[in-house]
Design a protein around this motif. Structure first.
Motif, short mmCIF file in Angstrom:
data_model
loop_
_atom_site.label_atom_id
_atom_site.label_comp_id
_atom_site.label_asym_id
_atom_site.label_seq_id
_atom_site.Cartn_x
_atom_site.Cartn_y
_atom_site.Cartn_z
N SER A 39 26.00 42.82 28.41
CA SER A 39 26.16 43.20 27.00
C SER A 39 26.40 42.01 26.10
O SER A 39 25.93 41.98 24.97
N TYR A 40 27.16 41.05 26.59
CA TYR A 40 27.58 39.98 25.68
C TYR A 40 26.78 38.70 25.82
O TYR A 40 26.80 37.87 24.93
N PHE A 41 26.13 38.50 26.93
CA PHE A 41 25.40 37.24 27.07
C PHE A 41 23.90 37.44 27.27
O PHE A 41 23.10 36.88 26.52
N ASP A 42 23.53 38.21 28.26
CA ASP A 42 22.10 38.35 28.58
C ASP A 42 21.28 38.75 27.35
O ASP A 42 20.15 38.30 27.18
N LYS A 43 21.88 39.58 26.51
CA LYS A 43 21.18 40.04 25.31
C LYS A 43 20.82 38.92 24.35
O LYS A 43 19.92 39.06 23.53
N THR A 44 21.57 37.84 24.40
CA THR A 44 21.33 36.77 23.43
C THR A 44 20.27 35.78 23.89
O THR A 44 19.89 34.88 23.15
N VAL A 45 19.83 35.92 25.15
CA VAL A 45 18.89 34.92 25.69
C VAL A 45 17.50 35.10 25.08
O VAL A 45 16.97 36.20 25.04
N ARG A 46 16.96 33.99 24.60
CA ARG A 46 15.64 34.02 23.95
C ARG A 46 14.80 32.85 24.43
O ARG A 46 15.34 31.79 24.74
N GLU A 47 13.49 33.07 24.43
CA GLU A 47 12.59 31.95 24.71
C GLU A 47 12.39 31.13 23.45
O GLU A 47 12.20 31.69 22.38
N ASP A 48 12.43 29.84 23.61
CA ASP A 48 12.24 28.95 22.47
C ASP A 48 10.78 28.73 22.13
O ASP A 48 10.45 28.21 21.08
N GLY A 49 9.92 29.06 23.07
CA GLY A 49 8.50 28.88 22.83
C GLY A 49 7.97 27.53 23.25
O GLY A 49 6.77 27.33 23.33
N THR A 50 8.84 26.61 23.53
CA THR A 50 8.38 25.31 24.00
C THR A 50 8.59 25.23 25.52
O THR A 50 9.28 26.06 26.10
N SER A 62 17.13 29.69 24.79
CA SER A 62 18.35 29.49 24.02
C SER A 62 19.17 30.76 24.11
O SER A 62 18.66 31.85 24.41
N ALA A 63 20.45 30.62 23.87
CA ALA A 63 21.36 31.77 23.94
C ALA A 63 22.61 31.41 23.17
O ALA A 63 22.77 30.27 22.70
N SER A 64 23.45 32.38 23.07
CA SER A 64 24.68 32.16 22.33
C SER A 64 25.84 32.72 23.14
O SER A 64 25.73 33.79 23.74
N PHE A 65 26.90 31.95 23.19
CA PHE A 65 28.07 32.43 23.92
C PHE A 65 29.32 31.99 23.19
O PHE A 65 29.50 30.80 22.93
N ARG A 66 30.12 32.94 22.82
CA ARG A 66 31.35 32.68 22.08
C ARG A 66 31.08 31.81 20.85
O ARG A 66 31.80 30.84 20.57
N SER B 93 33.51 21.65 33.64
CA SER B 93 33.27 22.69 32.64
C SER B 93 32.02 23.51 32.94
O SER B 93 31.09 23.59 32.14
N ARG B 94 32.00 24.07 34.13
CA ARG B 94 30.91 24.98 34.46
C ARG B 94 31.45 26.17 35.23
O ARG B 94 32.39 26.04 36.01
N SER B 95 30.85 27.30 34.97
CA SER B 95 31.14 28.51 35.74
C SER B 95 29.82 29.24 35.97
O SER B 95 28.82 28.94 35.33
N TRP B 96 29.85 30.18 36.90
CA TRP B 96 28.66 30.98 37.19
C TRP B 96 28.79 32.39 36.65
O TRP B 96 29.88 32.97 36.70
N PHE B 97 27.66 32.92 36.18
CA PHE B 97 27.52 34.36 35.96
C PHE B 97 26.58 34.86 37.05
O PHE B 97 25.50 34.30 37.23
N VAL B 98 26.96 35.92 37.71
CA VAL B 98 26.06 36.59 38.65
C VAL B 98 26.08 38.06 38.29
O VAL B 98 27.12 38.72 38.42
N ASP B 99 24.96 38.56 37.81
CA ASP B 99 24.92 39.91 37.27
C ASP B 99 26.10 40.10 36.31
O ASP B 99 26.32 39.25 35.46
N ASP B 100 26.85 41.16 36.52
CA ASP B 100 27.97 41.36 35.60
C ASP B 100 29.28 40.87 36.21
O ASP B 100 30.25 41.62 36.32
N SER B 101 29.26 39.62 36.61
CA SER B 101 30.51 39.05 37.13
C SER B 101 30.55 37.55 36.83
O SER B 101 29.52 36.93 36.55
#
Lengths: 154, 304
Positions: A39-50, A62-66, B93-101
């Protein structure tokens, strides 16, 4: 086998599902366990086209997180290699206990994210992948085989 | 929220680490809430799984590292015929996301094959005066798991570095120094080929620990690649063997000083002179963060 060994469960390796949502994030998150990544991260992922600067044929992402912009790319694992998420359900109480790792997911690619700077061949992750090829040349068996070039070892 | 975000999103570009530790969960040092350990592995299928493994499973065993003599975790395949090493790549400063975790620890553990001849070379060197069976060579009270390497070696492979006597029923081996050096030289050449074809940057620029660099590979010569490969191979050798190999390759010290940070070999050395990497990873969890973060140099910096 001597006590205190760690084995890898074969049942889990063969039954674990493949995940196509594995991200190596550009920040440390003070949490282990479930989180609403879709819900909070995967949705923001986009292709940049390059094209990404890391692997041929992969698009820059590209994506956005916090509130921060992330730049990423898909990293495909080298042929013959698979990624696994390994879990030990129970932490051992003593050094003598036998232990078992169980795969919960496997993956053939993951997405590598940087803060603001697009990933490139200069990133550490590229070097980890390069090491796999170099290790196969360095440790490839039959040294008498004159045909053993890095290309066909790989 | 904003304060927290900025702290969590701090990224350090030169913070990559690679160590020879076994996977450890950074949570462990803190004795916290977590009851599980989790790691991200990248491994050849042959290392971790097989369709026909039957009863046996791949297992981590502790074997002395051939360079330092300190015990490290290696992965023995289910058949007992292949041995792999585990390298941990860690950036800050790295972490993993795996599916919803989320997995807080952003380490990547890369499992790659290791030629068992490197691992038995110290034992062959120790018993170089007499012919012995492989079983007799690989006896070590302090490191009993070394005997499990008997399953990883064929006579043909051992012949690369040994003389052999006996028949099919009983074969005895003795180290042949000339063969060993010839074998090592082939290793260096193969590695140099791989490094040059991988576009790894081996000349001056590679000495820098930063990752921002242009893609110029033009100024590296074969000599540079061989020297670089020698450093990588030396990572599996005692200083004595390393010196012999260096001499046989005609590598000179003065040729190496392309940077104030020192030649690749030196930094490779740092990579595995890691006290805690030699320990059982089920102990000393708390050391991981405190020491490894600061003391280690990454093999991947060299691979640049």
């Amino acid at each position: 086998m001597a006590s205190g060994s760690v084995s890898i469960s074969q049942a889990a390796i063969s039954s674990c599902p493949e995940s196509n949502r594995v991200h190596l994030m550009a920040c440390e998150i003070e949490h282990d366990g479930e989180a609403p990544v879709s819900s909070y991260f995967d949705k923001t992922v986009r292709e940049d086209g390059t094209s990404s600067g890391v692997q041929d044929g992969e698009k820059a992402l590209s994506a956005s997180f916090r509130g921060r912009d992330l730049k990423g790319c898909v990293v495909n694992l080298p042929a013959g290699y698979t990624g696994y998420v390994m879990k030990e359900d129970k932490r051992p109480f003593t050094d003598e206990e036998d232990r078992e790792m169980k795969a919960t997911h496997k993956f053939s690619q993951f997405t590598y994210w940087n803060l603001e700077t697009p990933p490139s061949n200069n990133d550490a992750i590229t070097k980890a992948m390069q090491w796999i090829n170099i290790a196969s040349a360095l440790h490839g068996g039959d040294v008498d085989n004159q045909n053993a070039t890095p290309d066909n070892i790989r | 929220m904003s304060r927290r975000s900025s702290r969590l999103l701090k990224l350090t570009h030169n913070g990559t680490k690679s160590t020879r530790t076994m996977p450890r969960n950074t949570q462990n040092g803190k004795k916290t809430h977590k009851e599980v350990n989790q790691w991200i592995f990248v491994a050849p299928e042959s290392a971790v799984c097989s369709q026909d493994c039957g009863e046996t499973e791949p297992v981590f065993i502790k074997i002395p590292h051939p360079r330092t003599g300190k015990e490290l975790q290696f992965l023995l395949s289910h058949s007992g015929e292949k041995i792999f090493e585990v390298l941990r790549f860690k950036e800050e400063s790295r972490s993993w996301f795996v599916d919803d975790s989320v997995q807080k620890d952003g380490s990547l553990h890369v499992i790659t094959p290791v030629d068992p001849l490197f691992l038995i070379l110290p034992y062959l060197t120790k018993f170089s005066q007499k012919f012995r069976t492989l079983e007799q060579l690989l006896v070590d009270e302090g490191h009993p798991s070394i005997s499990r390497l008997t399953g990883c070696l064929t006579t043909e492979e051992i012949l690369n570095i040994c003389d052999v006597k006996g028949d099919d029923d009983l074969q005895v081996y003795r180290l042949n120094n000339d063969k060993a050096i010839a074998w090592l030289k082939v290793k260096v050449e193969q590695t140099a080929d791989s490094v040059s074809s991988s576009g790894v940057h081996v000349s001056k620029g590679s000495q820098s620990a930063t990752f921002v660099r242009s893609k110029r590979h033009t100024d590296a010569s074969r000599v540079d690649y061989v020297r670089y490969a020698f450093g990588l191979v030396s990572d599996y050798l005692s200083s004595q063997w390393s010196e012999s190999l260096k001499e046989s390759l005609g590598i000179t010290d003065e040729a190496q000083l392309s940077s104030p940070e020192g030649p690749p070999t030196k930094r490779v050395k740092v990579t595995d002179e890691i006290p805690e990497a030699t320990e059982d990873y089920s102990k000393e969890f708390s050391k991981l963060n405190s020491k490894t973060e600061n003391d280690k140099v990454l093999i991947m910096i060299e691979l640049h």
